[in-house]
Design a protein around this motif. Sequence first.
Motif, PDB file in Angstrom:
ATOM      1  N   TRP A 301      27.284  42.923  34.845  1.00  0.00           N
ATOM      2  CA  TRP A 301      28.478  42.421  34.693  1.00  0.00           C
ATOM      3  C   TRP A 301      29.114  42.091  33.436  1.00  0.00           C
ATOM      4  O   TRP A 301      30.326  42.390  33.245  1.00  0.00           O
ATOM      5  CB  TRP A 301      28.618  41.075  35.699  1.00  0.00           C
ATOM      6  CG  TRP A 301      30.042  40.906  36.082  1.00  0.00           C
ATOM      7  CD1 TRP A 301      30.899  39.777  35.350  1.00  0.00           C
ATOM      8  CD2 TRP A 301      31.164  41.367  36.779  1.00  0.00           C
ATOM      9  NE1 TRP A 301      32.305  39.496  35.758  1.00  0.00           N
ATOM     10  CE2 TRP A 301      32.146  40.400  37.175  1.00  0.00           C
ATOM     11  CE3 TRP A 301      30.967  42.246  38.042  1.00  0.00           C
ATOM     12  CZ2 TRP A 301      33.327  40.813  37.782  1.00  0.00           C
ATOM     13  CZ3 TRP A 301      32.141  42.482  38.868  1.00  0.00           C
ATOM     14  CH2 TRP A 301      33.149  41.621  38.816  1.00  0.00           C
ATOM     15  N   THR A 320      28.398  35.000  35.630  1.00  0.00           N
ATOM     16  CA  THR A 320      28.904  34.173  36.565  1.00  0.00           C
ATOM     17  C   THR A 320      27.588  33.893  37.478  1.00  0.00           C
ATOM     18  O   THR A 320      26.465  34.375  37.621  1.00  0.00           O
ATOM     19  CB  THR A 320      30.020  34.846  37.376  1.00  0.00           C
ATOM     20  OG1 THR A 320      29.751  36.192  37.748  1.00  0.00           O
ATOM     21  CG2 THR A 320      31.055  35.363  36.222  1.00  0.00           C
ATOM     22  N   GLU A 322      25.450  34.347  40.569  1.00  0.00           N
ATOM     23  CA  GLU A 322      25.085  35.353  41.275  1.00  0.00           C
ATOM     24  C   GLU A 322      25.267  35.128  42.725  1.00  0.00           C
ATOM     25  O   GLU A 322      25.267  34.152  43.368  1.00  0.00           O
ATOM     26  CB  GLU A 322      23.393  35.749  41.343  1.00  0.00           C
ATOM     27  CG  GLU A 322      22.957  36.952  41.890  1.00  0.00           C
ATOM     28  CD  GLU A 322      23.303  38.304  40.834  1.00  0.00           C
ATOM     29  OE1 GLU A 322      23.140  39.215  41.378  1.00  0.00           O
ATOM     30  OE2 GLU A 322      23.607  37.835  39.819  1.00  0.00           O
ATOM     31  N   ASP A 329      25.677  39.767  38.680  1.00  0.00           N
ATOM     32  CA  ASP A 329      26.831  38.934  38.255  1.00  0.00           C
ATOM     33  C   ASP A 329      26.264  37.936  37.073  1.00  0.00           C
ATOM     34  O   ASP A 329      26.949  37.561  36.145  1.00  0.00           O
ATOM     35  CB  ASP A 329      27.113  38.000  39.324  1.00  0.00           C
ATOM     36  CG  ASP A 329      27.561  38.657  40.641  1.00  0.00           C
ATOM     37  OD1 ASP A 329      28.727  39.203  40.544  1.00  0.00           O
ATOM     38  OD2 ASP A 329      26.820  38.766  41.441  1.00  0.00           O
ATOM     39  N   SER A 413      36.418  43.318  38.110  1.00  0.00           N
ATOM     40  CA  SER A 413      36.176  41.965  38.598  1.00  0.00           C
ATOM     41  C   SER A 413      35.912  42.033  40.049  1.00  0.00           C
ATOM     42  O   SER A 413      36.347  42.887  40.873  1.00  0.00           O
ATOM     43  CB  SER A 413      37.420  41.147  38.040  1.00  0.00           C
ATOM     44  OG  SER A 413      38.596  41.761  38.774  1.00  0.00           O
ATOM     45  N   HIS A 414      35.423  40.954  40.395  1.00  0.00           N
ATOM     46  CA  HIS A 414      35.051  40.944  42.101  1.00  0.00           C
ATOM     47  C   HIS A 414      36.513  40.862  42.696  1.00  0.00           C
ATOM     48  O   HIS A 414      36.394  41.685  43.778  1.00  0.00           O
ATOM     49  CB  HIS A 414      34.631  39.410  42.410  1.00  0.00           C
ATOM     50  CG  HIS A 414      32.847  39.440  41.731  1.00  0.00           C
ATOM     51  ND1 HIS A 414      31.946  39.483  42.573  1.00  0.00           N
ATOM     52  CD2 HIS A 414      32.630  38.845  40.514  1.00  0.00           C
ATOM     53  CE1 HIS A 414      30.880  39.200  41.881  1.00  0.00           C
ATOM     54  NE2 HIS A 414      31.219  38.921  40.720  1.00  0.00           N
TER      55      HIS A 414
END
Length: 434
Positions: A301, A320, A322, A329, A413-414
């Motif tokens: 990421w 970020t 996980e 992440d 991004s998520h």
Amino acid sequence: MLLGVAIQLSAGAAWARSGGIAASGCTGCHSGGGQGSLTLTSAPATFNPGDRVELTLSVVGAFATGGVYLEAGDVGELQTVANMGLTKVSSGMVHNQPKPASGGSVQFKFAWVAPSKAGAVRFSVYAIGSNGNRNSSGDTPLEGEFDFVYGCTGKKFYLDGDSDGIGREDFSMLGCADAPPLAYVEPMGDCDDYRKTTFPGAKELCNMIDDNCDGRVDEEAVPVELWPDADGDGYYDARTEKTGEPKIGCAGLKNWAAEPGDCQPTNKAVNPGVEEVCNNLDDDCDGDVDERVRPTCGEGWCRRESPGCDLMYCSPGEPTTETCNFLDDDCDGEVDEDPNLCPQGQTCAAGSCMDSDQVILDPDGKPMPIAGSGNVSGSSGLAGGSGNTNAGVGGSGLSNTQESGCALGPRTSHGALAALALLMAGAARRRRRR
């Protein structure tokens, strides 16, 4: 009647996950797998306008699982077939779980209803054959386009990108004989589909170019207009047309050129014919500086592109927490490695939290969902990419194999993953229209 043909395409990048996203390719994905191919067959083998036909898509190769996204270009109606592993989305169909292989292939069945009037349809397929190890190695992305006509006599046409009336052999499409697809023509053999004055039968000009596509350059050529070329790189500054004086002659004459576009007329290393390198210059005179050649840094990421050509200026993104989403992440090189990502009683498998009794372990000890069962929660994944298929007749979709792969790159991004489905499906349509 029906006639089918599979179109050859190049290798690219993709992966398959639970609830896969519609995608025509990606950067930053799995690669390094072996050979694979796609086939698409129909039952019945022939059909007419208004008929419903069932089709079987096979991802063929030494794979453990596979995923797919497909669409029919807004022609006719796609329909799901019960328990076949596909879910209908606004732009086409996508796998709802990575599907286990059986007998050397991963198969997905679906149905399609032909329009009421005779015409042609292209099924665009973006698939991935996976070794099931849930890391960034050993997967094979594949891409295929399968054409069919119904209610008419089929004929192959060729893309005419420069509108000179002659198509290029490597981009073909099946259509009704009396209705060629837009921007496609029947004659083919154009050796430069980006130059309108170059095609079989064109007048040979004295410009160091094979204008008539006969394999020879400047034979019995007509002299052309030349402009001063101070750096001798074969390109002149288009602005000299307003200030300088031309002469008539043959390309190759020292310090004169027949081709425009030189953005640095005194720098021989900069012109439209060179490759872009990372040096803070617009080497190929396309208006962009160092496009797609800057170094990258970071894992998963966090992978980012350097703002300049020196890797020391590259700053990875921030890790970020996980989560169960088939992404790295926390940027440690592992995907979904934390055993406590899901609520009690559930296990993270293929990027989704699933009931633990619906999960099995693959040969490497990684959790893997039992296809078609279990309650699923979590984020969605990708299905897409590219590969090679060869022509098949009568809907048989016979295909050759091609090794493929890609390199890890930046992630979306998520929160943007859902939107990516629509964006990538749109990219697939734009690619077909080129």
